[in-house]
Design a protein around this motif. Structure first.
Motif, PDB file in Angstrom:
ATOM      1  N   LYS A  62     -57.807 -45.043  59.701  1.00 44.04           N
ATOM      2  CA  LYS A  62     -58.570 -43.819  59.965  1.00 44.04           C
ATOM      3  C   LYS A  62     -57.859 -42.886  60.941  1.00 44.04           C
ATOM      4  O   LYS A  62     -57.868 -41.669  60.760  1.00 44.04           O
ATOM      5  CB  LYS A  62     -59.953 -44.178  60.513  1.00 44.04           C
ATOM      6  CG  LYS A  62     -60.871 -42.970  60.706  1.00 44.04           C
ATOM      7  CD  LYS A  62     -62.259 -43.393  61.073  1.00 44.04           C
ATOM      8  CE  LYS A  62     -63.163 -42.173  61.304  1.00 44.04           C
ATOM      9  NZ  LYS A  62     -63.299 -41.340  60.093  1.00 44.04           N
ATOM     10  N   THR A 298     -65.175 -51.334  50.907  1.00 47.43           N
ATOM     11  CA  THR A 298     -64.894 -50.171  51.743  1.00 47.43           C
ATOM     12  C   THR A 298     -64.568 -50.641  53.162  1.00 47.43           C
ATOM     13  O   THR A 298     -64.723 -51.817  53.495  1.00 47.43           O
ATOM     14  CB  THR A 298     -66.098 -49.227  51.782  1.00 47.43           C
ATOM     15  OG1 THR A 298     -67.207 -49.910  52.403  1.00 47.43           O
ATOM     16  CG2 THR A 298     -66.489 -48.773  50.382  1.00 47.43           C
ATOM     17  N   ARG A 299     -64.134 -49.714  54.002  1.00 44.07           N
ATOM     18  CA  ARG A 299     -63.815 -50.081  55.378  1.00 44.07           C
ATOM     19  C   ARG A 299     -65.046 -50.639  56.090  1.00 44.07           C
ATOM     20  O   ARG A 299     -64.970 -51.648  56.787  1.00 44.07           O
ATOM     21  CB  ARG A 299     -63.246 -48.863  56.130  1.00 44.07           C
ATOM     22  CG  ARG A 299     -61.861 -48.443  55.673  1.00 44.07           C
ATOM     23  CD  ARG A 299     -61.242 -47.480  56.672  1.00 44.07           C
ATOM     24  NE  ARG A 299     -61.888 -46.176  56.670  1.00 44.07           N
ATOM     25  CZ  ARG A 299     -61.450 -45.124  55.988  1.00 44.07           C
ATOM     26  NH1 ARG A 299     -60.364 -45.233  55.238  1.00 44.07           N
ATOM     27  NH2 ARG A 299     -62.067 -43.967  56.059  1.00 44.07           N
ATOM     28  N   ASN A 377     -57.426 -39.049  51.606  1.00 46.97           N
ATOM     29  CA  ASN A 377     -58.245 -39.802  52.567  1.00 46.97           C
ATOM     30  C   ASN A 377     -59.647 -39.217  52.598  1.00 46.97           C
ATOM     31  O   ASN A 377     -60.101 -38.702  53.599  1.00 46.97           O
ATOM     32  CB  ASN A 377     -57.612 -39.749  53.966  1.00 46.97           C
ATOM     33  CG  ASN A 377     -58.309 -40.692  54.928  1.00 46.97           C
ATOM     34  OD1 ASN A 377     -58.933 -41.644  54.507  1.00 46.97           O
ATOM     35  ND2 ASN A 377     -58.210 -40.400  56.217  1.00 46.97           N
ATOM     36  N   ALA A 379     -62.563 -40.341  52.675  1.00 45.73           N
ATOM     37  CA  ALA A 379     -63.622 -40.875  53.522  1.00 45.73           C
ATOM     38  C   ALA A 379     -63.717 -40.128  54.831  1.00 45.73           C
ATOM     39  O   ALA A 379     -64.754 -40.120  55.478  1.00 45.73           O
ATOM     40  CB  ALA A 379     -63.369 -42.363  53.785  1.00 45.73           C
ATOM     41  N   GLU A 385     -64.669 -42.697  49.380  1.00 43.90           N
ATOM     42  CA  GLU A 385     -63.607 -43.555  49.895  1.00 43.90           C
ATOM     43  C   GLU A 385     -63.043 -44.398  48.769  1.00 43.90           C
ATOM     44  O   GLU A 385     -63.762 -45.193  48.163  1.00 43.90           O
ATOM     45  CB  GLU A 385     -64.137 -44.473  51.000  1.00 43.90           C
ATOM     46  CG  GLU A 385     -63.074 -45.417  51.546  1.00 43.90           C
ATOM     47  CD  GLU A 385     -63.612 -46.369  52.592  1.00 43.90           C
ATOM     48  OE1 GLU A 385     -62.919 -47.359  52.892  1.00 43.90           O
ATOM     49  OE2 GLU A 385     -64.728 -46.121  53.095  1.00 43.90           O
ATOM     50  N   THR A 387     -61.282 -47.402  46.860  1.00 43.95           N
ATOM     51  CA  THR A 387     -61.243 -48.832  47.145  1.00 43.95           C
ATOM     52  C   THR A 387     -60.294 -49.527  46.180  1.00 43.95           C
ATOM     53  O   THR A 387     -59.874 -48.954  45.169  1.00 43.95           O
ATOM     54  CB  THR A 387     -62.640 -49.458  47.016  1.00 43.95           C
ATOM     55  OG1 THR A 387     -63.136 -49.238  45.684  1.00 43.95           O
ATOM     56  CG2 THR A 387     -63.606 -48.850  48.016  1.00 43.95           C
TER      57      THR A 387
END
Length: 451
Positions: A62, A298-299, A377, A379, A385, A387
């Protein structure tokens, strides 16, 4: 108390008078109070390490788009390198001065480094190198682990040592439970979180754990400064005078006489340290990126689910520690250590990729979309986002995917083998060295491996 002291020491006629008994009773209480402070220090050190471990990779992604999985390896290694460099320094310091000095200093360093980690998003460029520096400093502050273990080894008799080492490893496991659990709970704050403009802080699921670790450090340093006292006993539990003797430590009951240390056994123990710590460091480091690549998490999902998984491993470890203390008394320390290594091997064998199912390639779900451009990027602006396994990782195209059942089964096996090896390796090492100061005899290999 009587179970840890010689019968003669409890006999008033042999001790001279009742004041001598009261003095020994005070020493005993003070000694175990200080040992429990070391338990808590190990617990908080473990929490400080694991509370960010599952979010390390998502946070790195991030704050810096240029960060790769390879650079994540350097970030993890920076912690270990910092710990390796600090351990002999703090050990040498604690051998010549009261241990509260290096312990307090290391905890202050850890506190500042965690605050630094929470602010690594602020620079306008090269944020990944700021994270690298922050993790190195956090590792440097964690170099007090050797001092903690050596204190407990030197403050316990031979009869007490296995139980004390097992208790300390159990406290470490409790930290492994609480750390990922807190990270999982804090993941509900989300990536955006809330802003504290007064101190220019973005409080989110990545920064909140580091700040909480800093708060734990404040509690830890207060306990060390106000409760810790110097104690050193021989293998029979009798107080002895140490090289870092201070006014707060009582005079000798008898001087210890130690023979030569078995150097081959010390080297062998160091190698075992390296293998055991390397195994678990590899496992916990790859858990988050592996799950994101293989399961298309996802994160936020990766942080939450891996936090839950590592917490469950921690609970499992506590049960293992309780069993190990009993089993080692029946069959010995070495068979338990060997059994733990075999179980770990089985865990990694189960984790090998099998079958003909391959992971989802990242961007595969947007190739058929008619958008002319897309955000690499997305997200970051709250839309979408991506994946799956990144397309630039060519191995994703020919390496079978690891199934979730495999991943969990490997977690269970490693969660049994690692704590058994951990407590037995430290117990054997402390018994080999005896009650001699162990701070400057710490294994540099185990810090290179990750802990």
């Amino acid at each position: 108390m009587s179970q840890f002291m010689d019968p003669e020491e409890n006999t008033p006629l042999l001790n001279g008078d009742s004041d001598s008994i009261d003095t020994r009773d005070d020493d005993y209480k003070s000694r175990w109070r200080s040992i429990r402070v070391m338990y808590f220090t190990m617990f908080l050190s473990s929490v400080g390490f694991t509370i960010v471990i599952t979010s390390l990779w998502p946070y790195l992604q991030k704050i810096d788009d240029g960060a790769t999985a390879g650079f994540l390896g350097w970030v993890v290694a920076a912690y270990s390198l910092g710990q390796m460099l600090a351990s002999p320094l703090f050990g040498f310091w604690s051998n010549h001065r009261p241990r509260r000095e290096p312990l307090a200093c290391s905890i202050f360093i850890n506190l500042a480094a965690n605050v630094y980690y929470a602010y690594v998003y602020l620079p306008t460029s090269e944020n990944k190198y700021h994270m690298l520096a922050a993790r190195a400093l956090i590792g440097f502050g964690a170099g007090n682990v050797a001092v903690v273990r050596s204190y407990v080894a030197g403050a316990t008799s031979l009869k007490e040592r296995t139980g004390a080492m097992a208790n300390m490893s159990a406290c470490q496991a409790l930290g492994f439970i609480l750390g990922p659990a807190l990270q999982a709970a804090l993941s509900f704050i989300g990536e955006k979180g809330l802003s504290v403009n007064l101190i220019d802080l973005q409080l989110n699921m990545y920064t909140a754990p580091a700040l909480l670790a800093a708060l734990f450090a404040v509690v830890n340093v207060l306990l060390v400064l106000f409760l810790l006292r110097e104690h050193h006993v021989d293998d029979h539990g009798r107080h002895t005078r140490t090289i870092n003797y201070g006014s707060e430590e009582r005079l000798d009951v008898s001087q210890e006489t130690d023979g030569d240390i078995d150097q081959i056994a010390v080297v062998t123990s160091n190698i075992l340290f390296f293998i055991i710590m390397f195994i678990f460091a590899v496992f916990e480091t790859i858990a988050t990126p592996l799950s994101m690549d293989m399961f298309s998490w996802t994160r936020k999902d990766a942080v939450l689910y891996n936090g839950i998984i590592l917490s469950c491993i921690g609970f499992e470890s506590i049960l293992v520690f309780l069993v190990v203390k009993v089993v080692s008394q029946r069959i010995g320390d070495r068979p338990v250590l060997l059994g733990g290594l075999i179980i770990i091997f089985c865990g990694f064998f189960v984790l090998l990729p099998w079958g003909d199912h391959y992971p989802q390639i990242r961007w595969a779900d947007v190739r058929n979309v008619t958008h002319k451009t897309f955000d690499p990027n997305p997200a970051s602006n709250g839309s979408f986002e991506p994946t799956g396994c990144p397309a630039e990782q060519t191995w994703c195209q020919y390496t079978p995917a690891v199934h979730l059942a495999q991943f969990i089964a490997a977690d269970v096996l490693i969660g049994v083998g690692y704590p058994a090896c951990n407590v037995m390796s430290y117990t054997l090492y402390s018994k080999i060295l005896g009650s001699k100061p162990q701070n400057d005899k710490s294994c540099p290999c185990c810090f290179l491996s990750g802990w």
